[in-house]
Design a protein around this motif. Sequence first.
Motif, PDB file in Angstrom:
ATOM      1  N   SER A 282      50.570 -27.872 -47.433  1.00  0.00           N
ATOM      2  CA  SER A 282      50.023 -29.002 -46.686  1.00  0.00           C
ATOM      3  C   SER A 282      49.771 -28.629 -45.228  1.00  0.00           C
ATOM      4  CB  SER A 282      50.975 -30.195 -46.771  1.00  0.00           C
ATOM      5  OG  SER A 282      52.161 -29.969 -46.034  1.00  0.00           O
ATOM      6  N   LEU A 283      50.646 -27.793 -44.659  1.00  0.00           N
ATOM      7  CA  LEU A 283      50.452 -27.354 -43.268  1.00  0.00           C
ATOM      8  C   LEU A 283      49.227 -26.459 -43.146  1.00  0.00           C
ATOM      9  CD1 LEU A 283      54.181 -26.602 -42.335  1.00  0.00           C
ATOM     10  CD2 LEU A 283      52.799 -28.558 -41.596  1.00  0.00           C
TER      11      LEU A 283
ATOM     12  N   HIS B  78      42.439 -24.623 -43.554  1.00  0.00           N
ATOM     13  CA  HIS B  78      42.198 -23.624 -44.599  1.00  0.00           C
ATOM     14  C   HIS B  78      41.458 -24.279 -45.771  1.00  0.00           C
ATOM     15  CE1 HIS B  78      45.096 -21.417 -42.262  1.00  0.00           C
ATOM     16  NE2 HIS B  78      45.040 -20.378 -43.075  1.00  0.00           N
ATOM     17  N   ASN B  79      40.472 -23.569 -46.310  1.00  0.00           N
ATOM     18  CA  ASN B  79      39.717 -24.106 -47.431  1.00  0.00           C
ATOM     19  C   ASN B  79      40.454 -23.840 -48.754  1.00  0.00           C
ATOM     20  OD1 ASN B  79      38.976 -21.472 -48.486  1.00  0.00           O
ATOM     21  ND2 ASN B  79      37.461 -21.337 -46.861  1.00  0.00           N
TER      22      ASN B  79
ATOM     23  N   VAL C 138      44.759 -25.384 -57.447  1.00  0.00           N
ATOM     24  CA  VAL C 138      44.817 -25.874 -56.066  1.00  0.00           C
ATOM     25  C   VAL C 138      44.331 -27.316 -56.007  1.00  0.00           C
ATOM     26  CG1 VAL C 138      43.938 -25.555 -53.727  1.00  0.00           C
ATOM     27  CG2 VAL C 138      44.494 -23.563 -55.125  1.00  0.00           C
ATOM     28  N   PHE C 139      43.200 -27.585 -56.645  1.00  0.00           N
ATOM     29  CA  PHE C 139      42.653 -28.943 -56.623  1.00  0.00           C
ATOM     30  C   PHE C 139      43.574 -29.914 -57.363  1.00  0.00           C
ATOM     31  CE2 PHE C 139      38.503 -26.696 -55.922  1.00  0.00           C
ATOM     32  CZ  PHE C 139      38.260 -27.249 -54.669  1.00  0.00           C
ATOM     33  N   ASP C 140      44.142 -29.465 -58.500  1.00  0.00           N
ATOM     34  CA  ASP C 140      45.024 -30.341 -59.262  1.00  0.00           C
ATOM     35  C   ASP C 140      46.277 -30.708 -58.466  1.00  0.00           C
ATOM     36  OD1 ASP C 140      43.293 -30.284 -61.381  1.00  0.00           O
ATOM     37  OD2 ASP C 140      44.417 -28.811 -62.550  1.00  0.00           O
TER      38      ASP C 140
ATOM     39  N   LEU D  54      44.905 -33.715 -50.467  1.00  0.00           N
ATOM     40  CA  LEU D  54      45.153 -33.347 -49.069  1.00  0.00           C
ATOM     41  C   LEU D  54      43.895 -32.852 -48.364  1.00  0.00           C
ATOM     42  CD1 LEU D  54      48.551 -31.445 -49.446  1.00  0.00           C
ATOM     43  CD2 LEU D  54      48.175 -33.827 -48.766  1.00  0.00           C
ATOM     44  N   PHE D  55      42.846 -32.557 -49.139  1.00  0.00           N
ATOM     45  CA  PHE D  55      41.607 -32.084 -48.526  1.00  0.00           C
ATOM     46  C   PHE D  55      40.698 -33.234 -48.107  1.00  0.00           C
ATOM     47  CE2 PHE D  55      42.889 -28.385 -51.032  1.00  0.00           C
ATOM     48  CZ  PHE D  55      42.706 -27.373 -50.104  1.00  0.00           C
TER      49      PHE D  55
END
Length: 372
Positions: free
Chosen positions: A320-321, A327-328, A344-346, A351-352
């Motif tokens: 999360s940081l 960061h992408n 990552v998406f799951d 958070l994006f």
Amino acid sequence: MANIRKRSLPSGLIRWEVAYMDGGGQRRAKLFGTKGAAQAWLVEAQHDIKRGLHTAASVSPTVKEAAALWIKRCQEKELERSTVRSYEEHVDLHLVPLIGLKKLADLTMPGVSEFADRLREVGRSPEMVRRVVRSLGAIFREARRRGLAATDPTAGLDLNLSTREDPRVVIPAKAELQAIIATAAGRWRPLILTAIFCGLRGSELRGLRWSDVGFNSAQIHVNQRADAFHKIGRLKSRAAYRSIPCNPMVLNALREWKLVCPKGDQDLVFPTGAGKVESHSNIVQRGFEPVQIAAGVVEIRDGVPVAKYGLHTLRHACASLWIEQGHNPKQIQNLMGHSTIQMVFDTYGHLFADLAADQKAAEEIMVRLLEK
């Protein structure tokens, strides 16, 4: 040539026999209760034979037999003992009791759906149902590799499980992380800082060597891990081999710790007092949980304050940081050591979100609704 004929069994029952040639040129036969069922099965079987997807029921193993072959294959591939053990639990506790005697050739996609429904009926959680069905799919794929199954009925299956659970991972608040950092001391401080700012898995922290800490390059190189049985071995996937940037706080804590760190033949950064592989339970129960309680990061259970978070939440906090810093998703995948970007998406997709853009859109909707 295939044919269907009526047969009288010694018991006096009437059955319809389908006689046909399989894809390997072997003569096969199968009995049905009605002529219509025999005809319907033959049409489908001939279609599968032409495509090379047919396996005769007489040579098809049962789920129990195929599961034993799959477990053997997992052991030959030298999967971690803890991974194999969890697969064995899926087989022994869930698959064998419910469908162990069924032949793979008789299991269809509707049959697997019915099996998943039965798992839910006997109290299995949605996540456990998903895992067990994934294991069943792996059993079918191993059977196909051995020529014992033609298809995998779990492929593309929609289990239609509950989606009401909150999919977002639990992440400590910044104030909680600050309190944990301020409280952590002694042997646990460098470990907790490394977990928060570098995002290593617990097994990777336990297997980290001093030779993998680049003080000059300000990086940690993740090259091995320690499993649940304290055995040092390979990482979970190719993507898990990675290099992670370190900030000055982590590097300084590691430098100070190296001066007093117990020495052992494995060159471990976070070993036991004897220099051996530390257990995950000791790290949590003797390290991270007492630090949380001392920092006031607790929740009340039965009137007693207990630690609020597990060790893995520090990995989520690190992600999360990094996301907050811009960061992408591809960078997050590389830093976290995820095998696919979908993971990552799951895990972190929410958070994006562009909060500023979302707020602006909400305000514009309000203005348009109220304007005259």
